[in-house]
Design an enzyme around this catalytic site. Structure first.
Site, PDB file in Angstrom:
ATOM      1  N   ASP A 113       1.319   4.852   1.703  1.00 55.27           N
ATOM      2  CA  ASP A 113       0.895   5.733   2.790  1.00 55.27           C
ATOM      3  C   ASP A 113       1.578   7.088   2.653  1.00 55.27           C
ATOM      4  O   ASP A 113       2.704   7.187   2.153  1.00 55.27           O
ATOM      5  CB  ASP A 113       1.260   5.114   4.149  1.00 55.27           C
ATOM      6  CG  ASP A 113       0.516   3.818   4.383  1.00 55.27           C
ATOM      7  OD1 ASP A 113      -0.571   3.651   3.813  1.00 55.27           O
ATOM      8  OD2 ASP A 113       1.040   2.958   5.120  1.00 55.27           O
ATOM      9  N   ASP A 128       9.737   2.223  13.500  1.00 55.84           N
ATOM     10  CA  ASP A 128      10.402   1.072  14.115  1.00 55.84           C
ATOM     11  C   ASP A 128      11.811   0.802  13.596  1.00 55.84           C
ATOM     12  O   ASP A 128      12.773   0.757  14.361  1.00 55.84           O
ATOM     13  CB  ASP A 128       9.514  -0.194  14.030  1.00 55.84           C
ATOM     14  CG  ASP A 128       8.882  -0.419  12.664  1.00 55.84           C
ATOM     15  OD1 ASP A 128       9.231   0.303  11.718  1.00 55.84           O
ATOM     16  OD2 ASP A 128       8.041  -1.336  12.537  1.00 55.84           O
ATOM     17  N   ASP A 175       0.852  -1.193   0.000  1.00 56.36           N
ATOM     18  CA  ASP A 175       0.000   0.000   0.000  1.00 56.36           C
ATOM     19  C   ASP A 175       0.889   1.244   0.000  1.00 56.36           C
ATOM     20  O   ASP A 175       2.079   1.158   0.256  1.00 56.36           O
ATOM     21  CB  ASP A 175      -0.952   0.016   1.210  1.00 56.36           C
ATOM     22  CG  ASP A 175      -0.278  -0.506   2.458  1.00 56.36           C
ATOM     23  OD1 ASP A 175       0.930  -0.235   2.629  1.00 56.36           O
ATOM     24  OD2 ASP A 175      -0.940  -1.184   3.263  1.00 56.36           O
TER      25      ASP A 175
HETATM   26  P1  ATP Z   1       3.884  -3.699   4.689  1.00 56.15           P
HETATM   27  O1  ATP Z   1       4.510  -3.899   3.367  1.00 56.15           O
HETATM   28  O2  ATP Z   1       3.691  -4.970   5.456  1.00 56.15           O
HETATM   29  O3  ATP Z   1       2.651  -2.842   4.686  1.00 56.15           O
HETATM   30  P2  ATP Z   1       4.987  -1.518   6.175  1.00 56.15           P
HETATM   31  O4  ATP Z   1       6.409  -1.112   6.439  1.00 56.15           O
HETATM   32  O5  ATP Z   1       4.166  -0.578   5.361  1.00 56.15           O
HETATM   33  O6  ATP Z   1       5.020  -2.944   5.535  1.00 56.15           O
HETATM   34  P3  ATP Z   1       2.970  -1.310   8.163  1.00 56.15           P
HETATM   35  O7  ATP Z   1       2.631  -2.282   9.227  1.00 56.15           O
HETATM   36  O8  ATP Z   1       1.987  -1.060   7.083  1.00 56.15           O
HETATM   37  O9  ATP Z   1       4.345  -1.780   7.571  1.00 56.15           O
HETATM   38  O10 ATP Z   1       3.357   0.056   8.882  1.00 56.15           O
HETATM   39  C1  ATP Z   1       3.614   1.249   8.139  1.00 56.15           C
HETATM   40  C2  ATP Z   1       4.782   1.994   8.752  1.00 56.15           C
HETATM   41  O11 ATP Z   1       4.444   2.427  10.081  1.00 56.15           O
HETATM   42  C3  ATP Z   1       6.047   1.171   8.933  1.00 56.15           C
HETATM   43  O12 ATP Z   1       6.821   1.196   7.744  1.00 56.15           O
HETATM   44  C4  ATP Z   1       6.740   1.868  10.084  1.00 56.15           C
HETATM   45  O13 ATP Z   1       7.426   3.010   9.650  1.00 56.15           O
HETATM   46  C5  ATP Z   1       5.580   2.335  10.938  1.00 56.15           C
HETATM   47  N1  ATP Z   1       5.252   1.355  11.999  1.00 56.15           N
HETATM   48  C6  ATP Z   1       4.387   0.314  11.919  1.00 56.15           C
HETATM   49  N2  ATP Z   1       4.330  -0.352  13.072  1.00 56.15           N
HETATM   50  C7  ATP Z   1       5.151   0.294  13.922  1.00 56.15           C
HETATM   51  C8  ATP Z   1       5.500   0.094  15.280  1.00 56.15           C
HETATM   52  N3  ATP Z   1       4.994  -0.916  15.976  1.00 56.15           N
HETATM   53  N4  ATP Z   1       6.383   0.965  15.834  1.00 56.15           N
HETATM   54  C9  ATP Z   1       6.886   1.996  15.128  1.00 56.15           C
HETATM   55  N5  ATP Z   1       6.589   2.227  13.847  1.00 56.15           N
HETATM   56  C10 ATP Z   1       5.738   1.394  13.232  1.00 56.15           C
HETATM   57 MG    MG Z   2       2.064  -0.867   4.927  1.00 55.97          MG
END
Ligand code: ATP
Ligand code: MG
Length: 420
Positions: free
Chosen positions: A59, A136, A57
């Site tokens: 964001d 994170d 996705d």
């Molecule tokens: P995916 O491809 O699985 O969506 P993603 O990196 O976008 O991977 P998400 O779970 O959608 O992961 O979270 C979006 C963003 O929010 C992450 O890239 C990170 O920067 C931040 N994030 C998510 N969870 C946490 C957390 N528990 N603590 C700190 N930052 C977080």
């Molecule tokens: Mg994501």
């Protein structure tokens, strides 16, 4: 926090092209930018685009507050009690998430009531630099700026991305206490991207593993399902087992060699493009423990088997608030595997061969027989029986239903019958 100068890669220094970005996401970025706000692509999408992968996705991060965002978009809805976000809706149920930059508040800013801390901490707005630092991992904190198409890095994420290294922003000992789910996410991202884990991450997981049991079960369930969706459940849960994290992750689940080997087979299936329903993942996790508690050679009837299956999966399902339907399907898969393992010739076989669940049960049994080759001849026998049954009564087998019982109509004016 002192603002640091970020590393900035200009358009000609990185491979991200606007053609790879969702067109609706681009519209939102441009409109925010035209109205004078910062408009960045953030998080996983920047990481994935830099790695040449397709993001799940897109964001957006901005310095506009949620209500300022809402004023710009007719199709915008503010959501999230815990974490206020703007959702911009597009056709086809597409949602682009826009989050205002956040920061960690100082201790003296926190409200007096400790119950309000969590909500408060999630919603203190900050600068882009502060927003990067509350994320994170370094590779998850990169920004793509629509104003000049540059990539902005406040946390050395580009270097880690290049070196295939997963690193926590700040001290993992502190960041895992703040949010224990990050321990699982660390293992998940390292496995997903094939990155190595910083040594201090492994040490911190070892130190704080028990904290995972205090995290919200809904979040843990979501991240665990992500492991299955990504086809890395076997690998990550084995790592969790070695680190002593597994029982804290899955409501006391100890894990078994055979259980992990079965998950690896399921992961292979995921990689070949099959969606794994949650019921199958639960049944696979608990199959070995279930079979140990009621071996197919035991003198045990199906009602007792059903009780055993319930005993084994109920703590997991209660803990994660798993819906009754999923729990029912998982239980049917376990009982079905028991029946297949017991062999042919038992009472009720004909009905069992008509069960709509049989293909799923056979599939789980097939994966299990890859782990336990001694089951292969039984699998063959049952497949043959199922095939014979279908060719003999194709209609019944296809519908998977028993023929409808003929209903006798109640006479309208039967003696003694009072119309209500
Ligand atoms: P995916 O491809 O699985 O969506 P993603 O990196 O976008 O991977 P998400 O779970 O959608 O992961 O979270 C979006 C963003 O929010 C992450 O890239 C990170 O920067 C931040 N994030 C998510 N969870 C946490 C957390 N528990 N603590 C700190 N930052 C977080
Ligand atoms: Mg994501």
């Amino acid at each position: 926090m002192k603002e640091k100068n970020p590393v900035i890669l200009s358009r000609d220094q990185h491979p991200i092209s606007r053609k790879q970005i969702d067109p609706d996401c681009l519209k939102v970025l441009y409109r925010l930018h035209r109205h004078g706000y910062k408009a960045y692509l953030v998080g996983g999408s920047v990481r994935d685009l830099l790695l040449g992968r397709q993001p799940k996705d897109f964001d957006i991060g901005t310095d506009a507050t949620p209500s300022q965002v809402r004023k710009l978009f007719r199709n915008c809805f503010l959501v999230g009690r815990r974490f206020r976000l703007a959702h911009i809706r597009f056709s086809g149920n597409k949602i682009i998430e826009v989050a205002t930059f956040r920061r960690e508040p100082d201790a003296d800013e926190l409200p007096d009531d400790p119950d309000e801390h969590f909500h408060f901490v999630q919603n203190v707005f900050g600068t882009a630099c502060e927003d990067a630092h509350r994320r994170d991992f370094t590779i998850n904190a990169l920004f793509y700026n629509i104003a000049d198409f540059s990539v902005i890095d406040y946390v050395n994420g580009l270097e880690d991305l290049f070196n295939k290294q997963l690193r926590v922003i700040g001290d993992p000992l502190v960041r895992f206490v703040e949010d224990p789910v990050r321990m699982l996410r660390a293992l998940e991202f390292a496995a997903r991207l094939d990155f190595s884990l910083d040594d201090n991450i492994l040490q911190a997981i070892h130190t704080h593993k028990a904290l995972l049991a205090t995290a919200a079960p809904a979040r843990v369930r979501e991240e665990t399902m992500e492991l299955f969706r990504r086809g890395i459940a076997g690998r990550v849960l084995e790592q969790c087992r070695q680190l002593g994290l597994l029982p804290h992750l899955l409501a006391g689940y100890p894990g078994t060699d055979e259980g992990i080997a079965l998950l690896e087979k399921i992961d292979q299936r995921t990689h070949s493009g099959t969606d794994i329903p949650e019921s199958l993942s639960i049944a696979a996790l608990y199959l070995r423990l279930f079979m140990d508690s009621c071996p197919p050679t035991a003198d045990i009837n199906l009602t007792q088997v059903l009780h055993k299956a319930n005993e084994i999966i109920t703590p997991h399902c209660r803990y994660f608030s798993i819906a009754g339907g999923i729990r029912h399907d998982a239980r049917e898969l376990l009982i079905g595997c028991f029946r297949l393992a017991r062999g042919r010739g038992f009472r009720g076989e004909k009905r069992f061969l008509q069960s709509p669940q049989l293909p799923k049960i056979l599939e789980l049994f097939r994966l299990w027989s890859e782990v336990r080759p001694q089951l292969a001849p039984l699998l063959q026998e049952w497949r043959q029986a199922s095939h014979n049954h279908q060719t003999q009564s194709p209609k019944k087998a296809r519908s998977g239903q028993r023929p409808a019982r003929r209903r006798t109509r109640r006479k309208k004016s039967a003696p003694g019958h009072k119309p209500s």
